[in-house]
Enzyme design. Structure first.
Site, PDB file in Angstrom:
ATOM      1  N   VAL A  38       0.697  -1.124  -0.118  1.00  0.00           N
ATOM      2  CA  VAL A  38      -0.014  -0.061   0.014  1.00  0.00           C
ATOM      3  C   VAL A  38       0.928   1.229  -0.058  1.00  0.00           C
ATOM      4  O   VAL A  38       0.412   2.220  -0.254  1.00  0.00           O
ATOM      5  CB  VAL A  38      -0.881   0.145   1.230  1.00  0.00           C
ATOM      6  CG1 VAL A  38      -2.022  -1.146   0.880  1.00  0.00           C
ATOM      7  CG2 VAL A  38      -0.337  -0.010   2.460  1.00  0.00           C
TER       8      VAL A  38
ATOM      9  N   TYR B  19       3.030   5.286  15.869  1.00  0.00           N
ATOM     10  CA  TYR B  19       1.766   4.790  15.612  1.00  0.00           C
ATOM     11  C   TYR B  19       0.613   5.532  16.084  1.00  0.00           C
ATOM     12  O   TYR B  19      -0.328   5.635  15.228  1.00  0.00           O
ATOM     13  CB  TYR B  19       1.965   3.446  16.441  1.00  0.00           C
ATOM     14  CG  TYR B  19       0.794   2.434  15.972  1.00  0.00           C
ATOM     15  CD1 TYR B  19       0.689   1.923  14.829  1.00  0.00           C
ATOM     16  CD2 TYR B  19      -0.436   2.249  17.311  1.00  0.00           C
ATOM     17  CE1 TYR B  19      -0.691   0.853  14.523  1.00  0.00           C
ATOM     18  CE2 TYR B  19      -1.352   1.451  17.022  1.00  0.00           C
ATOM     19  CZ  TYR B  19      -1.328   0.829  15.630  1.00  0.00           C
ATOM     20  OH  TYR B  19      -2.638   0.177  15.346  1.00  0.00           O
ATOM     21  N   ALA B  20       0.704   6.179  17.129  1.00  0.00           N
ATOM     22  CA  ALA B  20      -0.424   7.067  17.585  1.00  0.00           C
ATOM     23  C   ALA B  20      -0.623   8.281  16.672  1.00  0.00           C
ATOM     24  O   ALA B  20      -1.855   8.553  16.264  1.00  0.00           O
ATOM     25  CB  ALA B  20      -0.082   7.546  19.040  1.00  0.00           C
ATOM     26  N   ALA B  21       0.562   8.756  16.040  1.00  0.00           N
ATOM     27  CA  ALA B  21       0.247   9.859  15.189  1.00  0.00           C
ATOM     28  C   ALA B  21      -0.227   9.309  13.931  1.00  0.00           C
ATOM     29  O   ALA B  21      -1.269  10.063  13.241  1.00  0.00           O
ATOM     30  CB  ALA B  21       1.782  10.374  14.890  1.00  0.00           C
ATOM     31  N   SER B  22       0.089   8.186  13.552  1.00  0.00           N
ATOM     32  CA  SER B  22      -0.579   7.565  12.362  1.00  0.00           C
ATOM     33  C   SER B  22      -2.067   7.655  12.449  1.00  0.00           C
ATOM     34  O   SER B  22      -2.813   7.633  11.398  1.00  0.00           O
ATOM     35  CB  SER B  22       0.308   6.373  11.931  1.00  0.00           C
ATOM     36  OG  SER B  22      -0.184   5.239  12.763  1.00  0.00           O
ATOM     37  N   LYS B  23      -2.313   7.056  13.505  1.00  0.00           N
ATOM     38  CA  LYS B  23      -3.870   6.496  13.932  1.00  0.00           C
ATOM     39  C   LYS B  23      -4.822   7.895  14.383  1.00  0.00           C
ATOM     40  O   LYS B  23      -5.913   7.859  13.756  1.00  0.00           O
ATOM     41  CB  LYS B  23      -3.918   5.464  14.956  1.00  0.00           C
ATOM     42  CG  LYS B  23      -3.225   4.046  14.325  1.00  0.00           C
ATOM     43  CD  LYS B  23      -4.091   3.533  13.043  1.00  0.00           C
ATOM     44  CE  LYS B  23      -3.537   2.140  12.805  1.00  0.00           C
ATOM     45  NZ  LYS B  23      -4.212   1.712  11.661  1.00  0.00           N
TER      46      LYS B  23
ATOM     47  N   ASN C 162      -7.323  -1.693   6.112  1.00  0.00           N
ATOM     48  CA  ASN C 162      -7.009  -2.108   7.363  1.00  0.00           C
ATOM     49  C   ASN C 162      -5.214  -2.410   7.308  1.00  0.00           C
ATOM     50  O   ASN C 162      -5.020  -2.448   8.443  1.00  0.00           O
ATOM     51  CB  ASN C 162      -7.440  -3.586   6.936  1.00  0.00           C
ATOM     52  CG  ASN C 162      -6.917  -4.516   8.246  1.00  0.00           C
ATOM     53  OD1 ASN C 162      -7.205  -4.675   9.358  1.00  0.00           O
ATOM     54  ND2 ASN C 162      -6.087  -5.422   7.841  1.00  0.00           N
TER      55      ASN C 162
ATOM     56  N   ILE D 113      -6.171  -6.320  20.402  1.00  0.00           N
ATOM     57  CA  ILE D 113      -6.834  -7.559  19.616  1.00  0.00           C
ATOM     58  C   ILE D 113      -5.756  -8.601  19.474  1.00  0.00           C
ATOM     59  O   ILE D 113      -4.552  -8.347  19.207  1.00  0.00           O
ATOM     60  CB  ILE D 113      -7.355  -7.166  18.211  1.00  0.00           C
ATOM     61  CG1 ILE D 113      -8.237  -5.972  18.331  1.00  0.00           C
ATOM     62  CG2 ILE D 113      -8.081  -8.193  17.592  1.00  0.00           C
ATOM     63  CD1 ILE D 113      -9.294  -5.894  19.239  1.00  0.00           C
TER      64      ILE D 113
ATOM     65  N   SER E 148      -7.124   3.099  15.819  1.00  0.00           N
ATOM     66  CA  SER E 148      -6.629   2.101  16.975  1.00  0.00           C
ATOM     67  C   SER E 148      -7.111   3.185  18.250  1.00  0.00           C
ATOM     68  O   SER E 148      -7.326   4.384  18.042  1.00  0.00           O
ATOM     69  CB  SER E 148      -5.321   2.140  16.924  1.00  0.00           C
ATOM     70  OG  SER E 148      -4.698   1.791  18.147  1.00  0.00           O
TER      71      SER E 148
HETATM   72  P1  NDP Z   1      -1.243  -7.937  11.426  1.00  0.00           P
HETATM   73  O1  NDP Z   1       0.170  -7.711  11.893  1.00  0.00           O
HETATM   74  O2  NDP Z   1      -1.872  -9.284  11.999  1.00  0.00           O
HETATM   75  O3  NDP Z   1      -1.547  -8.279   9.933  1.00  0.00           O
HETATM   76  C1  NDP Z   1      -1.187  -7.084   9.158  1.00  0.00           C
HETATM   77  C2  NDP Z   1      -1.714  -7.273   7.773  1.00  0.00           C
HETATM   78  O4  NDP Z   1      -1.608  -6.006   6.911  1.00  0.00           O
HETATM   79  C3  NDP Z   1      -1.164  -8.266   6.851  1.00  0.00           C
HETATM   80  O5  NDP Z   1      -2.178  -8.853   6.000  1.00  0.00           O
HETATM   81  C4  NDP Z   1      -0.021  -7.641   6.310  1.00  0.00           C
HETATM   82  O6  NDP Z   1       0.240  -8.278   4.890  1.00  0.00           O
HETATM   83  C5  NDP Z   1      -0.620  -6.391   5.868  1.00  0.00           C
HETATM   84  N1  NDP Z   1       0.274  -5.363   5.582  1.00  0.00           N
HETATM   85  C6  NDP Z   1       1.015  -4.705   6.264  1.00  0.00           C
HETATM   86  N2  NDP Z   1       1.866  -3.693   5.667  1.00  0.00           N
HETATM   87  C7  NDP Z   1       1.522  -3.822   4.275  1.00  0.00           C
HETATM   88  C8  NDP Z   1       1.596  -3.252   3.251  1.00  0.00           C
HETATM   89  N3  NDP Z   1       2.672  -2.121   3.209  1.00  0.00           N
HETATM   90  N4  NDP Z   1       1.047  -3.429   2.180  1.00  0.00           N
HETATM   91  C9  NDP Z   1      -0.032  -4.144   2.146  1.00  0.00           C
HETATM   92  N5  NDP Z   1      -0.423  -5.048   3.054  1.00  0.00           N
HETATM   93  C10 NDP Z   1       0.369  -4.574   4.265  1.00  0.00           C
HETATM   94  O7  NDP Z   1      -2.263  -6.813  12.023  1.00  0.00           O
HETATM   95  P2  NDP Z   1      -3.514  -6.896  12.756  1.00  0.00           P
HETATM   96  O8  NDP Z   1      -4.461  -7.549  11.988  1.00  0.00           O
HETATM   97  O9  NDP Z   1      -3.204  -6.792  13.922  1.00  0.00           O
HETATM   98  O10 NDP Z   1      -3.968  -5.250  12.471  1.00  0.00           O
HETATM   99  C11 NDP Z   1      -4.868  -4.709  11.318  1.00  0.00           C
HETATM  100  C12 NDP Z   1      -5.233  -3.303  11.364  1.00  0.00           C
HETATM  101  O11 NDP Z   1      -5.706  -3.133  12.810  1.00  0.00           O
HETATM  102  C13 NDP Z   1      -3.856  -2.292  11.450  1.00  0.00           C
HETATM  103  O12 NDP Z   1      -4.215  -1.308  10.725  1.00  0.00           O
HETATM  104  C14 NDP Z   1      -3.647  -2.122  12.921  1.00  0.00           C
HETATM  105  O13 NDP Z   1      -2.954  -0.773  12.927  1.00  0.00           O
HETATM  106  C15 NDP Z   1      -5.054  -2.000  13.578  1.00  0.00           C
HETATM  107  N6  NDP Z   1      -5.159  -2.251  15.045  1.00  0.00           N
HETATM  108  C16 NDP Z   1      -4.775  -3.515  15.464  1.00  0.00           C
HETATM  109  C17 NDP Z   1      -4.759  -3.730  16.872  1.00  0.00           C
HETATM  110  C18 NDP Z   1      -4.274  -5.161  17.539  1.00  0.00           C
HETATM  111  O14 NDP Z   1      -4.146  -5.021  18.717  1.00  0.00           O
HETATM  112  N7  NDP Z   1      -3.851  -6.032  16.807  1.00  0.00           N
HETATM  113  C19 NDP Z   1      -5.166  -2.534  17.714  1.00  0.00           C
HETATM  114  C20 NDP Z   1      -5.527  -1.301  17.107  1.00  0.00           C
HETATM  115  C21 NDP Z   1      -5.572  -1.383  15.792  1.00  0.00           C
HETATM  116  P3  NDP Z   1       1.686  -9.761   4.912  1.00  0.00           P
HETATM  117  O15 NDP Z   1       0.843 -10.629   5.658  1.00  0.00           O
HETATM  118  O16 NDP Z   1       1.988  -9.678   3.491  1.00  0.00           O
HETATM  119  O17 NDP Z   1       2.591  -9.017   5.944  1.00  0.00           O
END
Ligand code: NDP
Length: 252
Positions: free
Chosen positions: A68, A159-163, A94, A192, A146
């Site tokens: 992305v 991370y906080a700045a990004s969210k 996401n 999560i 987040s």
């Molecule tokens: P994971 O680390 O489990 O999964 C991240 C996903 O994002 C993977 O599918 C990964 O792909 C993909 N990804 C990362 N970077 C890129 C990129 N540059 N281009 C395309 N895809 C990318 O994260 P979570 O499921 O935990 O988090 C999902 C969202 O929820 C995020 O935005 C996170 O900030 C937010 N969030 C999560 C929390 C938590 O406690 N888990 C809390 C608050 C917010 P690949 O498999 O190829 O690496």
């Protein structure tokens, strides 16, 4: 009374669908009859598994390896989906990463990678999708924020700045797109159970848990349910909102 979210036949793009929360979102939308294309960065095995298990269950799920952070790749992938399926009804931004460190120990990459992925990525994909929604005067955009976007957390300035930026982006884009009948909302998860939060849960489990009113971590499916609601016709009259799904994080 049977619920019908109105998702059958909708064309959806979900970024970061290969693992964690994104995978749960892909699976729920597809189970509801949406035709889902998800992007992933480099975990091709995980992506293949998501596609295969969902197709075996009779769902429409495809994947595209799209970083992305790469605006050209995002634009090209969105065009492929729009051309192939005729439209884009739903976008779930996401994909996100975390690189926690105290500010003074943060290197250039810790800052750049988080902002380029979590903020730049949302701009890149959304900018490519919006013209297709505007053409049809219809669409729903849901951004993963987040708790960190609103509440302070040690080692999380990047991370906080990004969210926080995503919250602001969500509210501004909602204003911009409301006249075109497109809604823009966010979901702000707490902690999560995914790979992303593993280190936080391992290192600071006790102190984090003590700040969650419901005394447990959330499951990816619980975030997917909120996304499902915002994507559904039941949320047609909701825009510019960020819904916290965090078990009551830091509210004591
Ligand atoms: P994971 O680390 O489990 O999964 C991240 C996903 O994002 C993977 O599918 C990964 O792909 C993909 N990804 C990362 N970077 C890129 C990129 N540059 N281009 C395309 N895809 C990318 O994260 P979570 O499921 O935990 O988090 C999902 C969202 O929820 C995020 O935005 C996170 O900030 C937010 N969030 C999560 C929390 C938590 O406690 N888990 C809390 C608050 C917010 P690949 O498999 O190829 O690496």
């Amino acid at each position: 009374m049977e619920l019908d979210a109105g998702l059958a036949g909708k064309v959806a793009i979900v970024t970061g669908g290969s693992r964690g929360i994104g995978r749960a979102i892909v699976e729920l939308l597809a189970a509801e009859g949406a035709d889902v294309t998800f992007f992933f960065r480099d975990n091709a095995d995980a992506a293949r598994t998501v596609v295969a298990t969902n197709r075996a269950a009779g769902r429409k799920v495809s994947s595209e390896q799209v970083d992305v952070r790469d605006s050209k790749a995002c634009a090209a992938a969105v065009e492929r989906v729009a051309e192939g399926k005729g439209r884009v009804d739903l976008l779930v931004n996401n994909a996100g990463i975390i690189r926690d460190n105290p500010l003074s120990a943060m290197d250039d990459d810790d800052v750049a990678l988080v902002l380029e992925t979590n903020v730049g990525g949302v701009f890149n994909v959304t900018r490519a999708v919006v013209p297709h929604m505007i053409m049809r005067r219809s669409g729903k955009i849901i951004n993963l924020s987040s708790v960190a976007g609103e509440k302070g957390g040690r080692g999380q300035t990047n991370y906080a700045a990004s969210k926080g930026a995503i919250n602001a982006f969500t509210r501004s884009l909602a204003v911009e797109l409301a006249p075109r009948k497109i809604t823009v909302n966010g979901v702000a998860p707490g902690v999560i159970e995914t790979e992303m939060s593993q280190a936080v849960r391992d290192l600071a489990g006790e102190s984090v848990m003590s700040r969650i009113l419901l005394r447990r971590y959330g499951k990816p499916e619980e975030i997917a349910h909120a996304v499902w609601f915002l994507a559904s016709r039941y949320a047609d009259y909701i825009t510019g909102q960020i819904i916290a799904v965090d078990g009551g994080f830091k509210m004591e």
